[in-house]
Structures are given as C-alpha cells and as structure tokens.
Design an enzyme around this catalytic site. Structure first.
Site, PDB file in Angstrom:
ATOM      1  N   ASP A  13      37.257  56.544  39.107  1.00 16.04           N
ATOM      2  CA  ASP A  13      36.789  55.542  38.153  1.00 16.04           C
ATOM      3  C   ASP A  13      35.294  55.275  38.297  1.00 16.04           C
ATOM      4  OD1 ASP A  13      39.343  55.344  37.226  1.00 16.04           O
ATOM      5  OD2 ASP A  13      39.788  53.418  38.165  1.00 16.04           O
ATOM      6  N   GLY A  14      34.800  55.282  39.536  1.00 18.47           N
ATOM      7  CA  GLY A  14      33.382  55.025  39.758  1.00 18.47           C
ATOM      8  C   GLY A  14      32.500  56.047  39.071  1.00 18.47           C
TER       9      GLY A  14
ATOM     10  N   ASN B 104      33.144  48.098  31.928  1.00 18.83           N
ATOM     11  CA  ASN B 104      34.086  47.133  32.501  1.00 18.83           C
ATOM     12  C   ASN B 104      33.578  45.692  32.490  1.00 18.83           C
ATOM     13  OD1 ASN B 104      32.143  47.858  34.359  1.00 18.83           O
ATOM     14  ND2 ASN B 104      33.552  48.022  36.089  1.00 18.83           N
ATOM     15  N   ASP B 105      32.497  45.386  33.208  1.00 24.96           N
ATOM     16  CA  ASP B 105      32.060  43.989  33.256  1.00 24.96           C
ATOM     17  C   ASP B 105      30.619  43.870  33.723  1.00 24.96           C
ATOM     18  OD1 ASP B 105      32.047  44.159  36.136  1.00 24.96           O
ATOM     19  OD2 ASP B 105      34.192  43.734  36.149  1.00 24.96           O
TER      20      ASP B 105
ATOM     21  N   ARG C 193      26.660  31.186  47.011  1.00 24.15           N
ATOM     22  CA  ARG C 193      26.471  29.741  46.984  1.00 24.15           C
ATOM     23  C   ARG C 193      26.446  29.279  45.534  1.00 24.15           C
ATOM     24  NH1 ARG C 193      20.162  28.879  48.903  1.00 24.15           N
ATOM     25  NH2 ARG C 193      19.159  29.840  47.096  1.00 24.15           N
TER      26      ARG C 193
ATOM     27  N   ASP D  37      30.028  29.868  41.735  1.00 19.87           N
ATOM     28  CA  ASP D  37      29.408  30.934  42.522  1.00 19.87           C
ATOM     29  C   ASP D  37      28.847  32.027  41.620  1.00 19.87           C
ATOM     30  OD1 ASP D  37      30.081  29.599  44.788  1.00 19.87           O
ATOM     31  OD2 ASP D  37      31.589  31.019  45.489  1.00 19.87           O
TER      32      ASP D  37
ATOM     33  N   SER E 243      37.463  40.509  37.001  1.00 19.54           N
ATOM     34  CA  SER E 243      37.835  39.299  36.266  1.00 19.54           C
ATOM     35  C   SER E 243      39.260  38.864  36.588  1.00 19.54           C
ATOM     36  CB  SER E 243      37.686  39.541  34.757  1.00 19.54           C
ATOM     37  OG  SER E 243      38.152  38.436  34.012  1.00 19.54           O
ATOM     38  N   LEU E 244      40.171  39.818  36.673  1.00 21.12           N
ATOM     39  CA  LEU E 244      41.569  39.505  36.997  1.00 21.12           C
ATOM     40  C   LEU E 244      41.672  38.890  38.391  1.00 21.12           C
ATOM     41  CD1 LEU E 244      44.581  39.713  36.174  1.00 21.12           C
ATOM     42  CD2 LEU E 244      44.602  41.982  37.222  1.00 21.12           C
ATOM     43  N   SER E 245      40.921  39.425  39.342  1.00 23.70           N
ATOM     44  CA  SER E 245      40.934  38.891  40.708  1.00 23.70           C
ATOM     45  C   SER E 245      40.422  37.457  40.756  1.00 23.70           C
ATOM     46  CB  SER E 245      40.083  39.771  41.628  1.00 23.70           C
ATOM     47  OG  SER E 245      40.594  41.085  41.695  1.00 23.70           O
TER      48      SER E 245
END
Length: 230
Positions: free
Chosen positions: A76-77, A152-153, A163, A182, A196-198
């Site tokens: 995928d990468g 993807n994102d 932080r 964060d 995003s799912l994580s």
C-alpha cells in the site's frame, strides 16, 4: 465502477517498492512480456537499480504525465506514494501488485496474476474504480509553500510533540468551528479505514463523494467526526 473504452494502454510505467532487489527475475519477466506486447515500458530508479538497466528510466512525475498505465510493485505504501505524483484528472490508470507487507489497496495479491490480468486489460476487458483524491496546499507566511496529492488522508498536528493545538475550520469560505485537539485528520472514503478509523471516524463506501474530518483527541466531547460532502 464503469467500463473504460477507447483508451489504448500503449505506454506502461513500473514503480517499485523499497528493497525490491529480490524480485529481479519477476521484473525482467514482466518487462519482457510488455515489450513482446509492443508496449513502451518505463520504470523508476528502484526498478532500474534492481535490474541494472538505466535505459527506460523515468521519474515518477513524468510517468504520470506520459504513461497510460502505471503498475506499482509493492504494498500500500508504494501505491500511495506513487499517487502523490498525480497532478490532473487525466492521470494514468494505476494497477497495484502486492509485493510488499500490507496490500489492502492493491488489486492483485498474487504476483503471477499480472500476466493474465494484463492480457484482459490490453483487450479492453477491465473496469475503472474511480477514487476521490485530496489536494492539500500548505501556506507559510500567507504564501503558497507546496501542494500535495493524497489518496487516503491529510493530518494536521503539532509534529513530533503531541500537545494541544487550536484549530479553525472553514468550508467553502464559511467558518465551521474552532476547537482544541492534538490535531485533525481529513480523510477520503479510501482513507476512512486507516488513521481516521483509529481516531474514531466512520467507514465510508469508496464511491461516495465525501470527506471525513476527524479530530484527534479533542479537548471537548462535543467535537466528533463529521462527514462533509465533496
């Protein structure tokens, strides 16, 4: 998905993953197959180093301008990094072959399937799976710094130090929300099953014209992921 017609696949580019050296025989077999089919074949520097051949080498950016089909050889990468070179709606078709660690996005999970698949594609027997891309532009001191393309994102955060940062979100020149977190993830439907799912975002069907905005560890419980129309 829709059938693709009237576009001959005469120019084929090969993009390899890092440490692809152990696949020399497979790559040489693939190049020989393509040349026998009368295709113009170009490849990136990793492929060139693997087979010890510079003739035919081409940068990934130029491949996306000139090729009809790009085959990524990796996981995928490799596919995601290759797509970053896309610069227009006329980008070539991309076919992913799983030769890496993670192959969730690659179409072919067995390398030897490539020859049967290409036989069909060169006869026009294939479908195009259209995916939404993100175009991300970074500004520094009110000046455009760089533009990126992502399948993807895109993630906005503090960097190496996690932080709280303060974010302001505007959509179509209309202010939506200010919040502390964060960071924030803007994901495509393809990326909805990743970072995003994580972070608590929803899964969206790849064909839906939408984006997801997912806050990362927001300071307020009212700041939840939201699906935005594309």
């Amino acid at each position: 998905m829709s059938p693709k017609q009237n576009k001959p696949l005469n120019k084929v580019g090969l993009v390899g993953r890092k440490n692809i050296g152990g696949r020399k025989d497979y790559i040489e077999k693939l190049i020989k197959y393509l040349e026998k089919k009368g295709k113009k074949v170009n490849f990136d520097s990793r492929i060139a180093n693997c087979i010890g051949k510079r003739k035919g080498h081409m940068s990934k950016g130029k491949m996306f301008e000139e090729m009809d089909l790009i085959i990524t050889l990796g996981g995928d990468g490799t596919l995601l990094k290759a797509i970053r070179e896309a610069s227009s709606e006329n980008a070539p078709h991309i076919l992913g072959v799983h030769l890496g660690t993670l192959g969730f996005l690659t179409e072919l999970h067995k390398p030897e399937q490539i020859f049967e698949t290409l036989d069909k594609m060169f006869k026009g027997q294939y479908y195009i799976d259209h995916r939404t891309l993100l175009r991300v532009t970074v500004y520094r001191d009110n000046k455009k710094f760089k533009t990126f393309i992502a399948l993807n994102d895109a993630v906005i955060n503090q960097g190496n130090f996690a932080r709280l940062i303060h974010l302001s979100v505007t959509i179509d020149q209309r202010k939506m929300i200010d919040f502390g977190a964060d960071g924030v993830i803007v994901a495509t439907p393809t990326g909805s099953t990743g970072h995003s799912l994580s972070a608590g975002g929803p899964i969206i069907h790849p064909q839906l014209p939408a984006f997801i905005m997912t806050p990362i560890c927001p300071s307020s419980l009212s700041n939840r992921p939201i699906v935005i129309p594309n």
